[in-house]
Design a protein around this motif. Structure first.
Motif, PDB file in Angstrom:
ATOM      1  N   THR A  15      44.485 131.436   8.143  1.00  0.00           N
ATOM      2  CA  THR A  15      44.347 131.546   9.587  1.00  0.00           C
ATOM      3  C   THR A  15      42.875 131.631   9.970  1.00  0.00           C
ATOM      4  O   THR A  15      42.102 132.345   9.329  1.00  0.00           O
ATOM      5  N   GLY A  56      48.801 128.467  13.058  1.00  0.00           N
ATOM      6  CA  GLY A  56      49.841 128.539  12.046  1.00  0.00           C
ATOM      7  C   GLY A  56      50.429 127.166  11.780  1.00  0.00           C
ATOM      8  O   GLY A  56      50.109 126.190  12.461  1.00  0.00           O
ATOM      9  N   THR A  69      43.999 126.895  10.018  1.00  0.00           N
ATOM     10  CA  THR A  69      44.524 126.712  11.369  1.00  0.00           C
ATOM     11  C   THR A  69      44.471 127.984  12.196  1.00  0.00           C
ATOM     12  O   THR A  69      44.583 129.084  11.649  1.00  0.00           O
TER      13      THR A  69
END
Length: 131
Positions: free
Chosen positions: A106, A90, A87
């Motif tokens: 991340t 987050g 992602t």
């Protein structure tokens, strides 16, 4: 890749990602590791449809999709299926509370690194089951 690098050999890996280039990179990384990519599913609805008949062996999922957050997919997959979240935003607090042990990477994280993190999650979970 050599045979020793086939750490996802034969595993069906669901890919949930709405960015086409990222999704293709993930699919290639899963294939290079010997896995069978399912999808990619670009939405929560399509991911749920893919897992309707049978759960995948593992999954790499994005959080923010055009039709909402990945929560409903995680609710179906976890805790039975090893999942790595990939992602740029987050993991929202509500999802972190519901799934505190899910690994989060991340963006940008290299697809090969995500596949290795998935392998680590599969290993970790199989060790927990054996104990």
């Amino acid at each position: 890749m050599s045979g020793t690098d086939q750490y996802l050999a034969g595993l069906k890996v669901l890919i949930v990602e709405d960015e086409p280039f990222i999704a293709l990179d993930l699919a290639f990384a899963v294939e290079e590791a010997g896995g069978i990519p399912l999808g990619p599913a670009p939405s929560v609805a399509q991911a749920l449809k893919l897992i309707e008949g049978a759960l995948p062996d593992a999954a790499i999922v994005d959080v923010d999709l055009p039709d909402g957050k990945i929560g409903p997919v995680l609710a179906v997959l976890r805790p039975k299926v090893p999942v790595v979240v990939h992602t740029g935003v987050g993991l929202p607090e509500s999802l972190r509370e519901a799934h505190p042990d899910v690994p989060v990477c991340t963006k940008p994280t290299a697809p090969s690194e995500l596949a290795r993190r998935l392998r680590d999650e599969i290993s970790r979970r199989s060790q927990v089951k054996e104990s």
